[in-house]
Scaffold this motif. Structure first.
Motif, PDB file in Angstrom:
ATOM      1  N   LYS A 159      25.518  55.215  47.066  1.00  0.00           N
ATOM      2  CA  LYS A 159      25.718  55.643  45.284  1.00  0.00           C
ATOM      3  C   LYS A 159      24.469  55.027  45.025  1.00  0.00           C
ATOM      4  O   LYS A 159      24.390  55.165  43.411  1.00  0.00           O
ATOM      5  N   LEU A 160      24.488  53.593  44.717  1.00  0.00           N
ATOM      6  CA  LEU A 160      23.738  53.226  44.154  1.00  0.00           C
ATOM      7  C   LEU A 160      22.314  52.907  44.387  1.00  0.00           C
ATOM      8  O   LEU A 160      21.656  51.981  43.403  1.00  0.00           O
ATOM      9  N   SER A 161      21.771  52.907  45.515  1.00  0.00           N
ATOM     10  CA  SER A 161      20.485  53.404  46.010  1.00  0.00           C
ATOM     11  C   SER A 161      19.355  54.990  46.047  1.00  0.00           C
ATOM     12  O   SER A 161      20.710  55.883  45.581  1.00  0.00           O
ATOM     13  N   ALA A 162      18.253  54.648  45.746  1.00  0.00           N
ATOM     14  CA  ALA A 162      17.862  55.778  45.653  1.00  0.00           C
ATOM     15  C   ALA A 162      17.004  56.477  47.200  1.00  0.00           C
ATOM     16  O   ALA A 162      16.538  57.982  46.498  1.00  0.00           O
ATOM     17  N   ILE A 163      17.499  55.616  47.623  1.00  0.00           N
ATOM     18  CA  ILE A 163      17.043  56.096  48.937  1.00  0.00           C
ATOM     19  C   ILE A 163      18.152  56.170  50.214  1.00  0.00           C
ATOM     20  O   ILE A 163      17.545  57.290  50.975  1.00  0.00           O
ATOM     21  N   LYS A 164      18.966  55.616  49.957  1.00  0.00           N
ATOM     22  CA  LYS A 164      19.950  55.652  50.789  1.00  0.00           C
ATOM     23  C   LYS A 164      20.577  56.984  50.863  1.00  0.00           C
ATOM     24  O   LYS A 164      20.780  57.849  49.675  1.00  0.00           O
TER      25      LYS A 164
END
Length: 412
Positions: A159-164
Motif C-alpha cells: 500500500k505504501l509503495s508505487a511499485i509493489k
C-alpha cells in the motif's frame, strides 16, 4: 554431531541453489526479441548468472538489485545495485529507478524477464505519492519489531509503495513479461514474495487497517491518507513461475540426515510462531518420541517480538530457547538457520546448540533468560561457538531447523 550438522547444512544449501531451477523454468518460456532481465532479491545474483549462462547473447541488458555483499561480480551487460535489508535505504530507491528505466526500454517485440527472490520488499522501493523514504523506513521498523508475520508486513508495504503489488508492471509498454520466482513464503501466498512485484494486489485498505490495529502501530496523516486512498491493483500482464520452496529445503535436510544415519521426521514446512516458542516446541518430548538415531525437521519462518536492544535473529533466538530444553542431555544437538545465510541484522545464518550449551553459558556468568528477554541471542551464542556463519549463500527458500538425536540420547 557437530560434524554431522555442518555436513547437513552444506549439502542442504547446495541442493537449494537456484541455478538448476531457473534454467529448467527458462526451457519452457517463449522468450522473443531482445531479453531485458530484472533480478531482484537476496538470490538475484545467482539467478541472473544462471539466466545469462542459459540465454547467453540473447540478453540485451539487465539490472541486479541485491543485498550488500551478495553480488560476486558483474555479468556482461548488467548493472548491479546493492541495497538495504531488512529496511530500505537510498540505494533501494536507486535500484527501483534502475529497474523502471530498464523496463521502459523494452519494446513491443521484446521480452522482460523478472528473476525474483525474498528480500525484494526492502531492496527496491519507490514511495507512494505523498510519502518519503523515511516514512517507509519508520513503518518498516515498526513492522519488524512488533512481531508481525511476513504476509502482514507485505500487505502494508504494498500500500505504501508505487511499485509493489503489481504496480511495477505499469512501466512495461507492450513487451511480453515473465517472472521466475524463488519462493521464501509459506503456503499459498505467492503474491507476497518480494511484496508481489509481478502479482495483482487484492488486499484492501481495510485489510491494512486491521493489521495496524492488531499490532498497535503508530501512523501519521500522510500514511493514513495513502492507506485510505489505496485500492486493489488487479491488472497485471505477466506470466509467473514459482520455483523452489521451504518444503524442498526440508526434504533436502531430511535426505542428508538420512545419509548420516538419522531417520528423518519432517514435522512441518509451515512453521509460523514466535521464535522462542518454536524452540520449545521442536525440542518437546512429544516431538522426540522415536527410537534409534533420528532427525526432527521443521521449516518455515518464525517471528521475533523485539522487547530489548540486543543483537540477534529469529534462528539464533530459536536455538537459544531450544538450548534450555536440551540442558544436561546427551546425544542431542539442534541447529536453525536461514537458507540465505543471513539471520536478521547479523552476519550469522543461525545458531547451533546442544545439551552443554546452557552450562557453558552459566559458567561464563551469562543469564540465558536475560539474553532472551533482551533479544541478545547473538552475543550469547558467540561465547560458546554457537553461531552458524556461512556468508551469503546465493539462495533464499526460508529457514530450516533440525534436531539431531543419537540412539543413546536421554530425555530428562
Amino acid at each position: 554431531m557437530r560434524t554431522d550438522a555442518y555436513k547437513i547444512i552444506e549439502k542442504t544449501i547446495a541442493d537449494c541453489m537456484p541455478e538448476r531451477a531457473v534454467q529448467n523454468a527458462l526451457k519452457n518460456l517463449n522468450l522473443e526479441g531482445k531479453v531485458y532481465v530484472a533480478a531482484i532479491g537476496k538470490a538475484a545474483w545467482a539467478m541472473a548468472v544462471a539466466a545469462v549462462d542459459f540465454l547467453k547473447d540473447r540478453v540485451e541488458k539487465g539490472v541486479i538489485v541485491t543485498k550488500y555483499a551478495h553480488a560476486k561480480g558483474r555479468p556482461d551487460r548488467f548493472e548491479i545495485v546493492e541495497a538495504g535489508h531488512p529496511t530500505p535505504d537510498d540505494n533501494s530507491v536507486l535500484g527501483a529507478q534502475k529497474v523502471i528505466n530498464l523496463l521502459e526500454q523494452a519494446g513491443g517485440e521484446d521480452t522482460v524477464l523478472f528473476l525474483l527472490s525474498g528480500g525484494g520488499s526492502s531492496l527496491v522501493e519507490a514511495p507512494a505519492e505523498g510519502l518519503s523514504l523515511s516514512d517507509i523506513r519508520e513503518m518498516t521498523k515498526q513492522l519488524l519489531f512488533c512481531g508481525a508475520g511476513i504476509t502482514e508486513m507485505n500487505v502494508i508495504r504494498k500500500k505504501l509503495s508505487a511499485i509493489k503489488g503489481g504496480k511495477l508492471m505499469g512501466h512495461i509498454h507492450g513487451a511480453k513479461a515473465y517472472a521466475i520466482i524463488l519462493s521464501d513464503i509459506i503456503g499459498e501466498h505467492e503474491d507476497m514474495i518480494a511484496s508481489g512485484l509481478t502479482y495483482p494486489d487484492t488486499s484492501t485498505a481495510e485489510d491494512a487497517r486491521q493489521i495496524l490495529e492488531r499490532y498497535k502501530l503508530k501512523t501519521d496523516e500522510k500514511i493514513e491518507k495513502v492507506l485510505s486512498d489505496s485500492k486493489p491493483w488487479e491488472t497485471v500482464c505477466v506470466e509467473n513461475h514459482v520455483v523452489g520452496s521451504v518444503a524442498e529445503l526440508c526434504q533436502a535436510a531430511a535426505r542428508h540426515a538420512k545419509e548420516l544415519g538419522y531417520e528423518p521426521h519432517i514435522l512441518t514446512a509451515s512453521l509460523q510462531c514466535e521464535a522462542k516458542e518454536a524452540g520449545r516446541w521442536i525440542t518437546s518430548k512429544e516431538n522426540r518420541n522415536y527410537d534409534g538415531s533420528f532427525a526432527v525437521i521443521a521449516g518455515g519462518e518464525t517471528v521475533v517480538k523485539v522487547t530489548g536492544n540486543g543483537k540477534g535473529g529469529r534462528n539464533q533466538e530459536l536455538a537459544l530457547s531450544a538450548a534450555r530444553e536440551l540442558e544436561g542431555e546427551k546425544g542431542v544437538l539442534l541447529f536453525s538457520l536461514g537458507s540465505d545465510g543471513t539471520d536478521g541484522p547479523t552476519d550469522a545464518a543461525g545458531g547451533i546448540v546442544d545439551g552443554e550449551t546452557i552450562s557453558k553459558l552459566e559458567e561464563m556468568g551469562i543469564d540465558v533468560e536475560e539474553a532472551l528477554l533482551n533479544n541478545d541471542s547473538y552475543h550469547a551464542l558467540e561465547k560458546v561457538d554457537g553461531l552458524i556463519v556461512t556468508g551469503p549463500t546465493g539462495t533464499n527458500v526460508n529457514d530450516v531447523t533440525v534436531l539431531l538425536c543419537r540412539g543413546n540420547h536421554a530425555i530428562n
